[in-house]
Design a protein around this motif. Structure first.
Motif, short mmCIF file in Angstrom:
data_model
loop_
_atom_site.label_atom_id
_atom_site.label_comp_id
_atom_site.label_asym_id
_atom_site.label_seq_id
_atom_site.Cartn_x
_atom_site.Cartn_y
_atom_site.Cartn_z
N UNK A 148 16.76 -9.71 -43.25
CA UNK A 148 16.80 -8.98 -44.81
C UNK A 148 18.57 -8.61 -45.26
N UNK A 149 18.26 -8.64 -46.95
CA UNK A 149 19.37 -9.52 -47.45
C UNK A 149 20.03 -7.89 -47.04
N UNK A 150 21.71 -8.30 -47.55
CA UNK A 150 22.38 -6.87 -47.14
C UNK A 150 22.52 -5.66 -48.48
N UNK A 151 21.60 -6.23 -49.64
CA UNK A 151 21.73 -5.58 -50.65
C UNK A 151 20.51 -3.94 -50.18
N UNK A 152 18.88 -4.82 -48.98
CA UNK A 152 18.81 -3.08 -48.95
C UNK A 152 19.05 -3.02 -47.50
N UNK A 153 20.19 -3.28 -47.11
CA UNK A 153 20.44 -2.81 -45.23
C UNK A 153 20.85 -0.86 -45.74
N UNK A 154 21.17 -0.51 -46.62
CA UNK A 154 20.74 0.96 -46.28
C UNK A 154 19.65 1.75 -47.37
N UNK A 155 18.87 0.98 -47.29
CA UNK A 155 17.54 1.77 -47.92
C UNK A 155 16.17 1.21 -46.74
N UNK A 156 15.63 2.86 -48.19
CA UNK A 156 14.68 2.70 -46.20
C UNK A 156 12.99 1.28 -46.58
N UNK A 157 12.56 0.97 -45.79
CA UNK A 157 11.61 -0.15 -45.96
C UNK A 157 9.97 0.52 -45.29
N UNK A 158 9.52 -0.55 -46.27
CA UNK A 158 7.17 -0.28 -46.43
C UNK A 158 7.51 -1.76 -46.24
N UNK A 159 7.31 -1.62 -45.11
CA UNK A 159 5.94 -3.54 -45.08
C UNK A 159 5.04 -3.93 -45.75
N UNK A 160 5.04 -4.80 -45.85
CA UNK A 160 2.98 -5.08 -46.68
C UNK A 160 3.05 -6.61 -46.63
N UNK A 161 1.76 -6.48 -45.54
CA UNK A 161 1.37 -8.05 -44.72
C UNK A 161 -0.21 -7.64 -45.46
N UNK A 162 -0.48 -8.16 -46.68
CA UNK A 162 -2.29 -8.08 -47.25
C UNK A 162 -2.86 -9.18 -46.59
N UNK A 163 -4.11 -9.43 -46.68
CA UNK A 163 -4.78 -10.87 -46.66
C UNK A 163 -5.54 -11.09 -45.93
N UNK A 164 -5.29 -10.08 -44.31
CA UNK A 164 -5.91 -10.19 -43.49
C UNK A 164 -4.91 -11.95 -42.29
N UNK A 165 -3.99 -11.97 -43.25
CA UNK A 165 -3.41 -13.30 -42.32
C UNK A 165 -3.29 -12.66 -40.66
N UNK A 166 -3.35 -11.57 -40.54
CA UNK A 166 -2.44 -10.90 -38.86
C UNK A 166 -3.99 -11.83 -38.56
N UNK A 167 -5.23 -11.50 -39.10
CA UNK A 167 -5.62 -11.90 -38.06
C UNK A 167 -5.69 -13.88 -37.86
N UNK A 168 -5.10 -14.37 -38.36
CA UNK A 168 -5.16 -15.61 -37.84
C UNK A 168 -4.24 -15.85 -36.61
N UNK A 169 -3.55 -14.43 -36.24
CA UNK A 169 -2.88 -15.07 -35.24
C UNK A 169 -3.62 -14.93 -33.73
N UNK A 170 -2.83 -14.77 -32.39
CA UNK A 170 -3.95 -14.52 -31.48
C UNK A 170 -3.80 -12.89 -31.62
N UNK A 171 -4.09 -12.12 -30.48
CA UNK A 171 -3.94 -10.74 -30.74
C UNK A 171 -2.66 -10.81 -29.99
N UNK A 172 -2.12 -11.17 -29.43
CA UNK A 172 -1.09 -11.27 -28.36
C UNK A 172 0.41 -11.37 -28.88
N UNK A 173 0.11 -12.97 -30.47
CA UNK A 173 0.73 -12.80 -31.21
C UNK A 173 0.79 -11.66 -32.39
#
Ligand code: AVI
Length: 322
Positions: A148-173
């Motif tokens: 992550x960039x230095x600018x957000x090193x001390x910032x709380x983070x929220x991840x966002x992974x839309x689109x069900x792209x996670x479904x294109x990975x094998x479950x173990x991946x």
């Protein structure tokens, strides 16, 4: 190059270090033959995918957008003040904008995507539209989880992974990705993930076998890409789009089936196909709410809440471990 008055088209030079050439050779000489779904997304493939998201049969994008719009205030109320929203492989900020519009306290937006040009254009537009927001695009493969960039090193983070792209990975991946994303986003972070749900097989079948044939073109484009970029000689008319629901594995499988016995030239090699032999091009896993929460827990995340319309789900997870 000219030869005997005729123009001879030479294939593009092969650079063995290029992942496409190496992966295509490995996948097409494997048994059964396969190609990774990430190779769908050259410029032509990205345009076709955009068309897919607007098809009447392809419900995931419409469902997810509606869920995000309806629940944006509830989602935003969970975000820590002054946080950075880190989006994995979104391609465009269309969905993130819904969250950014509802969460005035988000200070920074960090989209991670492979396409530099697209990221930069999108970031420029976002800076114009939301001048209060710091935008730090990262060019890279989101599955590699770049720093992550230095600018957000001390910032709380929220991840966002839309689109069900996670479904294109094998479950173990997917589990491994979630574990590494937890390490990247850090303790106390949240993760909002769009996940397509298991449902009646005919709804799933139609979503990947649309009447207009756009998904078929999207699938076949990967062969056109091998022709364009690697000088292969696939005859696109001799391959068919096959997509079906594999209920045992809870996944849609996409394949390209050879309609006849044939030989194809690729990177100086000859690839032989039997009639009916397929190249497996994509899996799109479908989860129940509970099966995805179990996967997320395996990746180190605790389920916080979930929004669903019965077709699609948006999970909010928390990484509690210190
Ligand atoms: C990007 N991904 C979530 C899509 C899906 O539904 O698995 C890709 C896709 N393949 C065919 N249609 C859409």
């Amino acid at each position: 190059m000219k030869s005997g008055g005729q123009t001879v088209l030479r294939p593009a030079p092969i650079d063995a270090a290029r992942p496409l050439a190496a992966d295509a050779m490995a996948g097409l000489t494997a048994k059964p033959k396969r190609l990774a779904p990430k190779y769908f997304y050259d410029a032509a493939g990205a345009t076709l995918f955009d068309q897919i998201t607007r098809l009447p049969e392809y419900y995931p994008t419409r469902s997810e957008l509606a869920l995000l719009r309806a629940n944006a205030p509830a989602l935003a109320s969970l975000f820590p003040p002054g946080c950075a929203l880190v989006e994995f492989g979104g391609g465009s900020s269309r969905k993130a904008r819904i969250l950014l519009g509802a969460a005035a306290t988000v200070e920074a937006y960090v989209p991670i995507d492979i396409s530099r040009e697209f990221l930069q254009q999108d970031a420029a537009q976002l800076r114009r539209d939301l001048p209060r927001l710091a935008v730090h695009p990262i060019v890279g493969d989101f599955t590699q989880l770049p720093n992550l960039p230095e600018a957000v090193a001390a910032t709380p983070r929220v991840g966002f992974f839309p689109g069900s792209t996670i479904g294109n990975l094998e479950p173990h991946e997917a589990c491994e990705f979630l574990r590494r994303a937890a390490a990247m986003l850090g303790p106390g972070s949240l993760f909002a993930i769009g996940v397509d749900l298991v449902k009646a097989p005919d709804i799933l079948y139609r979503a990947y076998n649309d009447a207009e044939g756009v998904t078929a073109k999207f699938n076949l484009n990967v062969l056109a890409r091998l022709n364009r970029e690697l000088g292969a000689d696939f005859d696109l008319a001799a391959f068919e789009h096959h997509a079906f629901y594999n209920a045992e594995r809870s996944r849609i499988e996409m394949h390209l089936a050879s309609t006849r016995r044939q030989k194809v030239r690729l990177c100086g090699a000859t690839i032989e196909f039997r009639a009916g032999e397929t190249i497996h091009t994509e899996n799109s896993y479908k989860y129940s709410i509970e099966s995805f929460q179990a996967l997320a827990q395996g990746g180190g995340w605790s389920p916080l809440t979930v929004f669903s319309d019965g077709l699609f789900s948006v999970h909010v997870l928390r990484f509690a471990q210190g």
